[in-house]
Design a protein around this motif. Structure first.
Motif, short mmCIF file in Angstrom:
data_model
loop_
_atom_site.label_atom_id
_atom_site.label_comp_id
_atom_site.label_asym_id
_atom_site.label_seq_id
_atom_site.Cartn_x
_atom_site.Cartn_y
_atom_site.Cartn_z
N MET A 296 0.91 3.87 9.43
CA MET A 296 1.39 3.26 10.68
C MET A 296 0.33 2.42 11.38
SD MET A 296 1.70 6.61 13.09
CE MET A 296 1.72 7.91 11.89
N SER A 297 -0.94 2.57 10.95
CA SER A 297 -2.01 1.81 11.60
C SER A 297 -2.28 0.48 10.91
CB SER A 297 -3.29 2.64 11.63
OG SER A 297 -3.78 2.82 10.32
N LEU A 298 -1.54 0.17 9.87
CA LEU A 298 -1.78 -1.06 9.13
C LEU A 298 -1.14 -2.26 9.82
CD1 LEU A 298 -1.31 0.18 5.47
CD2 LEU A 298 -3.43 -0.24 6.70
N ALA B 137 3.54 -1.00 3.73
CA ALA B 137 2.90 0.31 3.61
C ALA B 137 3.96 1.40 3.63
CB ALA B 137 1.92 0.51 4.77
N VAL B 138 3.93 2.23 2.61
CA VAL B 138 4.84 3.37 2.54
C VAL B 138 4.04 4.63 2.21
CG1 VAL B 138 6.82 1.97 1.83
CG2 VAL B 138 5.38 3.03 0.08
N GLY B 139 4.62 5.76 2.48
CA GLY B 139 4.01 7.02 2.11
C GLY B 139 4.40 7.40 0.70
N PHE C 214 0.83 -1.19 0.00
CA PHE C 214 0.00 0.00 0.00
C PHE C 214 0.86 1.25 0.00
CE2 PHE C 214 -2.28 -3.45 1.93
CZ PHE C 214 -3.51 -3.40 1.28
N VAL C 215 0.45 2.24 -0.78
CA VAL C 215 1.10 3.54 -0.82
C VAL C 215 0.07 4.56 -0.40
CG1 VAL C 215 2.27 5.27 -2.23
CG2 VAL C 215 2.63 2.82 -2.69
N GLU C 216 0.33 5.27 0.67
CA GLU C 216 -0.58 6.33 1.11
C GLU C 216 -0.22 7.60 0.33
OE1 GLU C 216 -2.03 8.85 5.01
OE2 GLU C 216 -0.69 7.14 5.30
N CYS C 217 -1.12 8.00 -0.55
CA CYS C 217 -0.91 9.19 -1.38
C CYS C 217 -1.49 10.39 -0.65
CB CYS C 217 -1.57 9.02 -2.74
SG CYS C 217 -0.86 7.65 -3.67
N SER C 218 -0.64 11.13 -0.01
CA SER C 218 -1.08 12.30 0.75
C SER C 218 0.12 13.19 0.99
CB SER C 218 -1.68 11.87 2.09
OG SER C 218 -0.68 11.38 2.95
#
Length: 142
Positions: free
Chosen positions: A97-99, A105-107, A86-90
């Protein structure tokens, strides 16, 4: 005490009843949004399920700002379908961090860090966790 905090320049609390006061103004501002079905499925953090985009009109985006973020529901649905990266696009990732520990998971961007360099650093984080990118797409000239 070493706790970093920053005042957010808004006068309402997102995802709470405070947003209700903005309904009329947001409805007017968002009215031009014309939703339509897309070709890429979206796992909505508003509904927690797959949406095709056809219902993502002004009302949807108001509800998105007003309602509880169902990020965990969306990620759980994706993980159940076999997705594990998962990539958090923001502008500043806070949800990754809640995954659960069994997903990568990366930003994408970080506060005061944007552009290609930051995106490549985020890609590097994914690589360290075992993701194999399409290198020809990342570096077309080798």
């Amino acid at each position: 005490e070493g706790v970093r905090a920053k005042r957010v320049p808004v006068d309402y609390a997102s995802h709470s009843a405070h947003v209700d006061e903005l309904r009329d103004e947001l409805s007017e501002v968002l009215a031009p949004i014309q939703s339509r079905a897309g070709t890429v499925p979206v796992y909505s953090t508003l509904t927690g399920r797959v949406e095709d985009g056809s219902g993502m009109d002004a009302g949807y985006w108001f509800d998105n700002l007003r309602s509880t973020v169902r990020f965990s529901d969306a990620v759980t649905a994706l993980a159940a379908e076999g997705f594990g990266t998962f990539v958090e696009c923001s502008p500043h990732p806070v949800l990754t961090m809640s995954l659960p520990d069994d997903v990568v998971a990366v930003g994408s961007l970080k506060r005061d860090e944007g552009g290609l360099e930051r995106m490549l650093l985020s890609l590097g984080e994914a690589v360290v966790h075992g993701v194999t990118p399409d290198w020809a797409a990342v570096i077309p000239d080798g």
